[in-house]
Design a protein around this motif. Structure first.
Motif, PDB file in Angstrom:
ATOM      1  N   PHE A   1       0.809  -1.226   0.000  1.00 12.04           N
ATOM      2  CA  PHE A   1       0.000   0.000   0.000  1.00 12.04           C
ATOM      3  C   PHE A   1       0.840   1.273   0.000  1.00 12.04           C
ATOM      4  CE2 PHE A   1      -3.057  -3.143   1.506  1.00 12.04           C
ATOM      5  CZ  PHE A   1      -4.086  -2.898   0.615  1.00 12.04           C
ATOM      6  N   ARG A   2       1.916   1.310   0.800  1.00  9.55           N
ATOM      7  CA  ARG A   2       2.769   2.503   0.844  1.00  9.55           C
ATOM      8  C   ARG A   2       3.409   2.751  -0.513  1.00  9.55           C
ATOM      9  NH1 ARG A   2       7.860   3.384   1.068  1.00  9.55           N
ATOM     10  NH2 ARG A   2       8.425   1.262   1.611  1.00  9.55           N
ATOM     11  N   LEU A   3       3.837   1.694  -1.179  1.00  9.47           N
ATOM     12  CA  LEU A   3       4.455   1.838  -2.498  1.00  9.47           C
ATOM     13  C   LEU A   3       3.446   2.338  -3.529  1.00  9.47           C
ATOM     14  CD1 LEU A   3       6.590  -1.428  -2.552  1.00  9.47           C
ATOM     15  CD2 LEU A   3       7.381   0.907  -2.126  1.00  9.47           C
ATOM     16  N   LEU A   4       2.205   1.849  -3.447  1.00  7.23           N
ATOM     17  CA  LEU A   4       1.157   2.331  -4.353  1.00  7.23           C
ATOM     18  C   LEU A   4       0.892   3.816  -4.132  1.00  7.23           C
ATOM     19  CD1 LEU A   4      -1.319  -0.680  -4.138  1.00  7.23           C
ATOM     20  CD2 LEU A   4      -0.034   0.035  -6.163  1.00  7.23           C
ATOM     21  N   GLN A   5       0.855   4.218  -2.872  1.00  5.33           N
ATOM     22  CA  GLN A   5       0.647   5.633  -2.565  1.00  5.33           C
ATOM     23  C   GLN A   5       1.811   6.479  -3.086  1.00  5.33           C
ATOM     24  OE1 GLN A   5       0.070   5.312   1.684  1.00  5.33           O
ATOM     25  NE2 GLN A   5      -2.150   5.528   1.468  1.00  5.33           N
ATOM     26  N   ASP A   6       3.027   5.989  -2.905  1.00  2.00           N
ATOM     27  CA  ASP A   6       4.202   6.702  -3.415  1.00  2.00           C
ATOM     28  C   ASP A   6       4.139   6.847  -4.930  1.00  2.00           C
ATOM     29  OD1 ASP A   6       5.109   6.865  -0.828  1.00  2.00           O
ATOM     30  OD2 ASP A   6       6.768   5.442  -1.084  1.00  2.00           O
ATOM     31  N   ASP A   7       3.708   5.779  -5.618  1.00  3.13           N
ATOM     32  CA  ASP A   7       3.575   5.848  -7.078  1.00  3.13           C
ATOM     33  C   ASP A   7       2.551   6.907  -7.487  1.00  3.13           C
ATOM     34  OD1 ASP A   7       5.468   3.984  -7.736  1.00  3.13           O
ATOM     35  OD2 ASP A   7       4.054   2.413  -8.319  1.00  3.13           O
ATOM     36  N   LEU A   8       1.444   6.959  -6.761  1.00  4.27           N
ATOM     37  CA  LEU A   8       0.383   7.916  -7.083  1.00  4.27           C
ATOM     38  C   LEU A   8       0.841   9.369  -6.971  1.00  4.27           C
ATOM     39  CD1 LEU A   8      -2.762   6.329  -5.422  1.00  4.27           C
ATOM     40  CD2 LEU A   8      -2.400   6.742  -7.852  1.00  4.27           C
ATOM     41  N   ILE A   9       1.671   9.662  -5.969  1.00  2.47           N
ATOM     42  CA  ILE A   9       2.107  11.050  -5.783  1.00  2.47           C
ATOM     43  C   ILE A   9       3.443  11.346  -6.455  1.00  2.47           C
ATOM     44  CG2 ILE A   9       0.764  11.367  -3.681  1.00  2.47           C
ATOM     45  CD1 ILE A   9       3.340  11.037  -2.072  1.00  2.47           C
ATOM     46  N   GLY A  10       4.031  10.327  -7.097  1.00  2.00           N
ATOM     47  CA  GLY A  10       5.249  10.553  -7.885  1.00  2.00           C
ATOM     48  C   GLY A  10       6.531  10.648  -7.082  1.00  2.00           C
ATOM     49  N   VAL A  11       6.630   9.873  -6.017  1.00  2.63           N
ATOM     50  CA  VAL A  11       7.864   9.871  -5.216  1.00  2.63           C
ATOM     51  C   VAL A  11       9.014   9.373  -6.072  1.00  2.63           C
ATOM     52  CG1 VAL A  11       9.028   8.819  -3.235  1.00  2.63           C
ATOM     53  CG2 VAL A  11       6.646   9.563  -3.024  1.00  2.63           C
ATOM     54  N   ALA A  12      10.092  10.152  -6.115  1.00  2.00           N
ATOM     55  CA  ALA A  12      11.273   9.788  -6.904  1.00  2.00           C
ATOM     56  C   ALA A  12      12.257   9.020  -6.020  1.00  2.00           C
ATOM     57  CB  ALA A  12      11.949  11.041  -7.460  1.00  2.00           C
ATOM     58  N   ARG A  13      12.885   8.051  -6.618  1.00  2.00           N
ATOM     59  CA  ARG A  13      13.916   7.271  -5.907  1.00  2.00           C
ATOM     60  C   ARG A  13      15.159   7.240  -6.801  1.00  2.00           C
ATOM     61  NH1 ARG A  13       9.094   4.768  -4.542  1.00  2.00           N
ATOM     62  NH2 ARG A  13       8.822   4.462  -2.311  1.00  2.00           N
TER      63      ARG A  13
END
Length: 116
Positions: free
Chosen positions: A98-110
């Motif tokens: 779930f945290r990774l899906l949320q990060d994808d939605l808001i465009g978290v860069a790694r």
């Protein structure tokens, strides 16, 4: 290669006709995008099955993405390595993603780790 085969097969069987498949295996994507060659006996059957299905009259694009661009897929791949070789289809996202899906939605860069 096997993951791409199953993605194509399942997308077609479930009625999806506009599909984007992303893989972090540049080699697998390249082999599927090239003309079929009997010089690759280990993957010939998989590649030919993919080619047949891709010619069925639908829009299916297969592209390479770096692992860092798709942490959800990387998470799922790591789950697969911990289990057996059976195909598992989830009706809902598995715990821990779930945290990774949320990060994808808001465009978290790694950052991408690379050798210099």
């Amino acid at each position: 290669m096997l993951a791409i085969f199953w993605a194509i097969k399942l997308a077609w069987e479930r009625g999806f006709r506009k599909v984007l498949i992303e893989s972090d295996s540049a080699l697998a994507v390249q082999k599927i995008q090239q003309s079929l060659s009997k010089k690759d006996p280990h993957h010939y059957h998989l590649i030919s099955s993919c080619h047949r299905r891709l010619k069925e009259g639908w829009q299916c694009l297969i592209s390479h993405v770096y692992r860092q661009a798709n942490f959800c897929a990387d998470f799922m791949a790591n789950m697969a390595h911990e289990g057996d070789m059976d195909v598992v289809i989830y009706d809902a996202p598995p715990p821990g993603i779930f945290r990774l899906l949320q990060d994808d939605l808001i465009g978290v860069a790694r950052p991408r780790a690379c050798m210099i």
